[in-house]
Each structure stands twice: as structure tokens, then as C-alpha cells.
Design a protein around this motif. Structure first.
Motif, PDB file in Angstrom:
ATOM      1  N   TRP A 451     -11.566  38.306 -66.441  1.00  0.00           N
ATOM      2  CA  TRP A 451     -11.392  36.859 -66.228  1.00  0.00           C
ATOM      3  C   TRP A 451     -11.001  36.175 -67.535  1.00  0.00           C
ATOM      4  N   LEU A 452     -11.686  36.540 -68.612  1.00  0.00           N
ATOM      5  CA  LEU A 452     -11.377  35.965 -69.922  1.00  0.00           C
ATOM      6  C   LEU A 452     -10.020  36.453 -70.438  1.00  0.00           C
ATOM      7  N   ARG A 453      -9.713  37.713 -70.193  1.00  0.00           N
ATOM      8  CA  ARG A 453      -8.430  38.248 -70.641  1.00  0.00           C
ATOM      9  C   ARG A 453      -7.274  37.426 -70.090  1.00  0.00           C
ATOM     10  N   ALA A 454      -7.344  37.114 -68.794  1.00  0.00           N
ATOM     11  CA  ALA A 454      -6.252  36.401 -68.152  1.00  0.00           C
ATOM     12  C   ALA A 454      -6.147  34.959 -68.628  1.00  0.00           C
ATOM     13  N   ARG A 455      -7.273  34.310 -68.908  1.00  0.00           N
ATOM     14  CA  ARG A 455      -7.265  32.869 -69.179  1.00  0.00           C
ATOM     15  C   ARG A 455      -7.330  32.517 -70.666  1.00  0.00           C
ATOM     16  N   ILE A 456      -7.864  33.423 -71.475  1.00  0.00           N
ATOM     17  CA  ILE A 456      -8.010  33.137 -72.911  1.00  0.00           C
ATOM     18  C   ILE A 456      -7.276  34.171 -73.761  1.00  0.00           C
ATOM     19  N   HIS A 457      -7.643  35.434 -73.640  1.00  0.00           N
ATOM     20  CA  HIS A 457      -7.146  36.460 -74.549  1.00  0.00           C
ATOM     21  C   HIS A 457      -5.622  36.588 -74.484  1.00  0.00           C
ATOM     22  N   ALA A 458      -5.091  36.795 -73.298  1.00  0.00           N
ATOM     23  CA  ALA A 458      -3.656  37.038 -73.162  1.00  0.00           C
ATOM     24  C   ALA A 458      -2.816  35.803 -73.459  1.00  0.00           C
ATOM     25  N   ARG A 459      -3.442  34.643 -73.488  1.00  0.00           N
ATOM     26  CA  ARG A 459      -2.718  33.389 -73.766  1.00  0.00           C
ATOM     27  C   ARG A 459      -2.461  33.202 -75.251  1.00  0.00           C
ATOM     28  N   GLY A 460      -3.172  33.945 -76.095  1.00  0.00           N
ATOM     29  CA  GLY A 460      -2.917  33.862 -77.526  1.00  0.00           C
ATOM     30  C   GLY A 460      -2.976  32.430 -78.035  1.00  0.00           C
ATOM     31  N   ARG A 461      -1.912  32.041 -78.740  1.00  0.00           N
ATOM     32  CA  ARG A 461      -1.839  30.704 -79.326  1.00  0.00           C
ATOM     33  C   ARG A 461      -0.775  29.855 -78.632  1.00  0.00           C
ATOM     34  N   LEU A 462      -0.546  30.128 -77.350  1.00  0.00           N
ATOM     35  CA  LEU A 462       0.495  29.395 -76.639  1.00  0.00           C
ATOM     36  C   LEU A 462       0.146  27.931 -76.430  1.00  0.00           C
ATOM     37  N   LEU A 463      -1.155  27.608 -76.462  1.00  0.00           N
ATOM     38  CA  LEU A 463      -1.606  26.232 -76.310  1.00  0.00           C
ATOM     39  C   LEU A 463      -2.545  25.868 -77.453  1.00  0.00           C
ATOM     40  N   PRO A 464      -2.628  24.584 -77.812  1.00  0.00           N
ATOM     41  CA  PRO A 464      -3.661  24.160 -78.772  1.00  0.00           C
ATOM     42  C   PRO A 464      -5.047  24.477 -78.211  1.00  0.00           C
ATOM     43  N   PRO A 465      -6.045  24.616 -79.084  1.00  0.00           N
ATOM     44  CA  PRO A 465      -7.371  25.080 -78.641  1.00  0.00           C
ATOM     45  C   PRO A 465      -7.968  24.308 -77.469  1.00  0.00           C
ATOM     46  N   ALA A 466      -8.087  22.986 -77.606  1.00  0.00           N
ATOM     47  CA  ALA A 466      -8.710  22.205 -76.529  1.00  0.00           C
ATOM     48  C   ALA A 466      -7.898  22.283 -75.245  1.00  0.00           C
ATOM     49  N   ALA A 467      -6.559  22.332 -75.373  1.00  0.00           N
ATOM     50  CA  ALA A 467      -5.705  22.436 -74.187  1.00  0.00           C
ATOM     51  C   ALA A 467      -5.881  23.783 -73.503  1.00  0.00           C
ATOM     52  N   LEU A 468      -6.105  24.833 -74.271  1.00  0.00           N
ATOM     53  CA  LEU A 468      -6.341  26.154 -73.697  1.00  0.00           C
ATOM     54  C   LEU A 468      -7.629  26.159 -72.879  1.00  0.00           C
ATOM     55  N   ILE A 469      -8.684  25.568 -73.420  1.00  0.00           N
ATOM     56  CA  ILE A 469      -9.953  25.490 -72.697  1.00  0.00           C
ATOM     57  C   ILE A 469      -9.796  24.613 -71.461  1.00  0.00           C
ATOM     58  N   GLU A 470      -9.065  23.523 -71.581  1.00  0.00           N
ATOM     59  CA  GLU A 470      -8.835  22.652 -70.430  1.00  0.00           C
ATOM     60  C   GLU A 470      -8.078  23.397 -69.327  1.00  0.00           C
ATOM     61  N   GLU A 471      -7.071  24.171 -69.697  1.00  0.00           N
ATOM     62  CA  GLU A 471      -6.318  24.947 -68.717  1.00  0.00           C
ATOM     63  C   GLU A 471      -7.228  25.937 -67.990  1.00  0.00           C
ATOM     64  N   ALA A 472      -8.131  26.587 -68.732  1.00  0.00           N
ATOM     65  CA  ALA A 472      -9.019  27.583 -68.139  1.00  0.00           C
ATOM     66  C   ALA A 472     -10.086  26.958 -67.255  1.00  0.00           C
ATOM     67  N   CYS A 473     -10.532  25.744 -67.612  1.00  0.00           N
ATOM     68  CA  CYS A 473     -11.681  25.132 -66.922  1.00  0.00           C
ATOM     69  C   CYS A 473     -11.302  24.020 -65.952  1.00  0.00           C
ATOM     70  N   GLY A 474     -10.093  23.473 -66.104  1.00  0.00           N
ATOM     71  CA  GLY A 474      -9.651  22.426 -65.190  1.00  0.00           C
ATOM     72  C   GLY A 474      -9.960  21.015 -65.628  1.00  0.00           C
ATOM     73  N   HIS A 475     -10.532  20.838 -66.826  1.00  0.00           N
ATOM     74  CA  HIS A 475     -10.814  19.499 -67.343  1.00  0.00           C
ATOM     75  C   HIS A 475     -10.983  19.585 -68.855  1.00  0.00           C
ATOM     76  N   PRO A 476     -10.836  18.477 -69.572  1.00  0.00           N
ATOM     77  CA  PRO A 476     -11.005  18.509 -71.033  1.00  0.00           C
ATOM     78  C   PRO A 476     -12.426  18.918 -71.408  1.00  0.00           C
ATOM     79  N   PRO A 477     -12.579  19.703 -72.474  1.00  0.00           N
ATOM     80  CA  PRO A 477     -13.929  20.134 -72.872  1.00  0.00           C
ATOM     81  C   PRO A 477     -14.766  18.990 -73.419  1.00  0.00           C
ATOM     82  N   SER A 478     -16.064  19.082 -73.170  1.00  0.00           N
ATOM     83  CA  SER A 478     -17.026  18.080 -73.633  1.00  0.00           C
ATOM     84  C   SER A 478     -18.330  18.772 -73.976  1.00  0.00           C
ATOM     85  N   GLU A 479     -19.084  18.188 -74.902  1.00  0.00           N
ATOM     86  CA  GLU A 479     -20.381  18.764 -75.259  1.00  0.00           C
ATOM     87  C   GLU A 479     -21.395  18.636 -74.129  1.00  0.00           C
TER      88      GLU A 479
END
Length: 496
Positions: A451-479
Motif C-alpha cells: 500500500w505504501l509502495r504504491a502511494r509513497i515509495h514509487a512516487r519518489g519526488r514527483l510531488l511536494p511533500p504535503a501534496a504527496l501526503i494529501e494525494e495518498a490520504c485525500g485531504h491536506p495533512p494536519s496535526e
């Protein structure tokens, strides 16, 4: 010359930089694990030579020229990232003279060895002079890197978390601190006495268990290795990833969770897409994203109730009775909340408070408002204020972390930001995988790694960090995800 030819030239240039970065990483790994004590001086010169060669490549006028020629070219997404990163690398490198880059590498290589000896002898005075040299060099580097309204600290932070600002981090920490301290106070007032590990745990058995954990968490032994070091770490990428752990023969938690933590880093590096190997687009998105993988492995998965169903009998099979021989008591013992001195051994409630303290101290060091000569006193005063206890000795305080000797100013806050990202990923993973708890209880972690490979690992640096997490989770990250997770977990454990 057509765009394809220009891009091929730029990619070759960037691969050379990527290879030198990996050489530097492996030199540091060797210094931590294999290098004989008399190799220190020679290793410092080797590190300086690699840093100088990398600086020459990064500052080559042709790299900047190629990035400019290709900035508006019709390229695929990965190539566009590589072009943009080439420009960023060139801009940052050309602001720092080659002599300074080489001297930083030399000074930090020496400082890490001195730090190890000072930690063993429990003497900050032995370490202070070399740390003073490192801080002086990093202040100068930060001054030269500043651009576009950045603070000196942000200029260093940008190396680990591009685009992040002090204001964003400080605001996040200010929102987190009251709820963390309130949760800690409620736990302390609960009166619950949690079970603890008893007995002794032989080094060989802990290493054997660590190797078994590597198998469980998807580590590829054909592309990596495990060793012992003073400070657990991960180095390398792709087909050559080295991790280290450490052993405490009176408490197996230190080795178990150091290993699982470093496996998060290692499995990420082993899962990066090979098509972009040594190129920026094929590298990790940022250190906070990297830390999200290690903290997710260590805490939400490794310290979770379900995984303790598997881990408890695995530890028992290796060592016999531990004093916490049932999964429920084992789960409570590995999630014990108590004020401790060592960051890497801190429970989830205290951990981010450790990071906030280091964040504030290193900002003051770089700003010049705190001198190295006063650092031990400042550390001890701040620790007493934040944690309510006095630091009894330097190895439990200012000498415990390798980061400042390695010149990694700006790294510490990525641990806390990584915790935020990890909580978001865990929530998304739970929603996407209804059988997650069953898999963890069986020690079947591979589906989670996929699951992580597909959404985080294989994506490398194609997106900025917060945008990568948002893409994987469906919303902007928050504490909020992290704070809610901690309050629910520890509220149940301590019946708050």
C-alpha cells in the motif's frame, strides 16, 4: 541541440551527483560501523574530497545552463521534476564556496568520531570545541544560502524539507504542545502502574530477533544489511541499503523499535522507482516523508495492539519469559508512558516534546543567540522546565544525538512533521484495508508495505511533500490526526 539530447546531458550530470551523495552516505555508515579508530583523520579527508567533487558538479555552469534551457520544455512529469531540481541544486550550491563545502564535510566527519568518544566518557567539554567549529561553519553556510526572504535557519531546513518555514513549524508546535502536555498530565494523574519487562536479553538473541523483524517488514536482504552502531541509522538506496540498530541487554524494546524504525527508512529506499535511480525524481520526497515511514512502522504498526499479538510470542520464543508474557500486558509495556531522557526511547506522548526542545535550541545556535559553550546548561534548564526532572549526566542529555555533530541542523523538526504525516497515512490505510488488524496480528505486514509502495515509495519526488501526503490520504495533512490518535490510544490504555 534538441531537447532530448539536452535532457540526456542534464540527467547524466544529476546521476553523477546522486552517486556521490550515496558514496558520502556509505562512508558515514562505514565510519559508524566498521572503521578502525585510527582511520578518523583519513576519513575526514575522504569525506572532504567527496564533498568537493559534488560541489564542483553542482556548481558547474553547464548544469545551470541546461536547467534554464529546459525549464519550459515539453517533458514528462519526472523529467520536469529533475529539471526543476537541477536549477534548485545549482542555485544553492553556487552560493557556497567549494572551500566551505569541503571544510564542513571534513569538520563533521571529525566531529562524529569525537562525539562518540565524548559520549562514552560522558564529557561535553571534550565535544564542545569541535561542535563549536561545526556550528560556526553551518552559520556561515546558512548566511550564504539565504534568499527570497528566508531566515538562516530556513535556509538549512530547506535541505531536508523544501518549502517549509519556521512560522509553519512554530505554529504547528504551539498547537500541539498544550494537548500533549495535558495528555501527559492526565496519564501521570491516573495512578496506573503499567507492566514492565524483566530479565536479561542477550545481544545475539536481539540481533536474531532484529533479523526476523527485517523479514516481516519487507526488507530485501539482497539489497541491504543490518549492523550495530552507537546511534541507529539508515544509509544508501536502491540495491544497497544499510541499517544499524543498538542493543540494551536489560530492555529489548530499544533494539526492537530502533530496528523497526530504521526498517521504515530502508523499505522506503528499497521501494523507490528504479527508472529514476540517482535522479532527484527517484529520491525520497523529503525527510519528513521519510520519517513518516519510520515512525509509522515503529509506532502505529509496531506498537499497535494487533502487532503485539505477533510480537509478544516472537520475543518469548527468543528469550523465554519477559515478565509481560501475554499480548495485552506486552502491549501495555511497549506503550509505557514515563518521563525519560533519551529521545529515541521516548514514548509517543513525550516524543514530540523532545523534538520541540531541540528545534528551539538549534534555531538559537544558528541565529547566534546561543553559544556552544552555554549549550549544556541551556539543554539542562530547558529539559527541567519541559519535563520536570534534572538531567543527571551529559550522555543522557546534550550528548545523546548524533545530528549536530553531523551538521544536520534543520533535521530535527522533520521527526515531528513525520509523526503528523504518519498519523494521516495510518488513518487512510485503516480506511482502505478493513482487515489491517488481522494482518498485523498474523505478522503479515507485506500488504501494508505494498500500500505504501504504491502511494509513497514509487512516487519518489514527483510531488511536494504535503501534496504527496494529501494525494495518498485525500485531504491536506494536519496535526489533528496525530493528536486524536494519541488521545484515543493512551486514553484507552490509561482509562482516562
Amino acid at each position: 541541440m534538441d531537447e532530448a539530447t539536452l535532457y540526456a546531458e542534464l540527467a547524466d550530470h544529476l546521476r553523477g551527483l546522486g552517486a556521490l551523495d550515496e558514496v558520502s552516505s556509505l562512508l558515514n555508515w562505514d565510519q559508524e560501523t566498521q572503521m578502525p579508530p585510527k582511520g578518523m583523520a583519513r576519513r575526514a579527508e575522504q569525506c572532504a574530497a567527496v564533498a568537493s567533487a559534488a560541489h564542483a558538479l553542482a556548481t558547474a555552469p553547464r548544469l545551470a545552463e541546461l536547467a534554464e534551457l529546459l525549464k519550459d520544455a515539453d517533458l514528462d512529469p519526472a523529467a520536469k521534476v529533475n529539471v526543476a531540481e537541477a536549477g534548485r541544486i545549482s542555485r544553492r550550491a553556487t552560493r557556497v564556496p567549494a572551500e566551505l563545502a569541503g571544510e564542513i564535510a571534513r569538520a563533521t566527519a571529525l566531529a562524529q568520531t569525537v562525539w562518540q568518544a565524548a559520549r562514552e566518557s560522558n564529557s561535553f567539554a571534550d565535544f564542545a570545541p569541535v561542535l563549536e567549529r561545526v556550528v560556526t561553519l553551518k552559520r556561515e553556510q546558512a548566511r550564504l544560502l539565504v534568499g527570497n526572504g528566508e531566515t538562516p535557519y530556513e535556509a538549512l531546513l530547506d535541505e531536508y524539507e523544501p518549502g517549509m518555514t519556521e512560522a509553519e513549524l512554530t505554529g504547528m508546535f504551539e498547537r500541539m504542545r498544550p494537548r500533549l502536555t495535558q495528555l501527559r498530565a492526565r496519564i501521570a494523574a491516573s495512578g496506573w502502574r503499567m507492566p514492565r519487562f524483566t530479565g536479561s536479553y542477550a545481544r545475539a538473541g536481539q540481533i536474531a530477533l532484529s533479523r526476523r523483524l527485517c523479514d516481516v517488514f519487507g526488507f530485501d536482504w539482497q539489497a541491504g544489511r543490518l549492523d550495530l552502531a552507537v546511534h541507529p541509522s539508515s544509509a544508501g538506496s536502491g540495491g544497497d541499503v544499510r541499517i544499524t540498530t543498538r542493543v540494551n541487554e536489560s530492555d529489548p524494546r530499544e533494539c526492537v523499535y530502533a530496528t523497526i524504525h530504521e526498517l521504515g527508512h530502508a523499505v522506503y529506499e528499497q521501494g523507490l522507482g528504479p527508472a529514476q535511480a540517482l535522479l532527484p525524481a527517484g529520491m525520497s520526497a523529503s525527510m519528513a516523508v521519510h520519517e513518516s515511514q519510520s515512525r509509522l512502522f515503529e509506532n502505529q504498526l509496531g506498537r499497535g495492539r494487533a502487532f503485539c499479538e505477533w510480537l509478544c510470542p516472537a520475543v518469548g520464543a527468543q528469550f523465554g519469559s519477559t515478565g509481560v508474557d501475554m499480548p495485552e500486558s506486552f502491549y501495555a509495556a511497549v506503550n509505557l508512558v514515563e518521563t525519560g531522557f533519551i529521545r529515541t526511547e521516548a514514548d509517543e506522548v513525550h516524543y514530540n516534546l523532545h523534538i520541540m526542545m531541540r528545534y528551539d535550541l538549534e534555531r538559537e545556535l544558528i541565529a547566534g543567540t546561543l553559544d556552544v559553550a552555554d549549550l549544556e546548561t541551556a539543554w539542562n534548564d530547558r529539559f527541567r522546565a519541559d519535563f520536570g526532572v534534572a538531567v543527571p549526566e551529559a550522555r543522557l542529555g546534550v550528548l545523546q544525538d548524533v545530528h549536530w555533530s553531523a551538521g544536520l541542523f534543520g533535521y530535527f523538526p522533520t521527526y515531528a512533521l513525520g509523526n503528523v504525516y504518519a498519523a494521516e497515512l495510518y488513518a487512510a490505510m485503516r480506511a482502505a484495508m478493513p482487515d489491517l488488524e488481522r494482518l498485523l496480528a498474523a505478522g503479515d505486514v507485506w500488504p501494508l508495505v505494498d500500500w505504501l509502495r504504491a502511494r509513497i515509495h514509487a512516487r519518489g519526488r514527483l510531488l511536494p511533500p504535503a501534496a504527496l501526503i494529501e494525494e495518498a490520504c485525500g485531504h491536506p495533512p494536519s496535526e489533528e490526526a496525530l493528536l486524536g490518535y494519541l488521545e484515543r490510544k493512551y486514553g484507552a490504555l490509561y482509562t482516562l
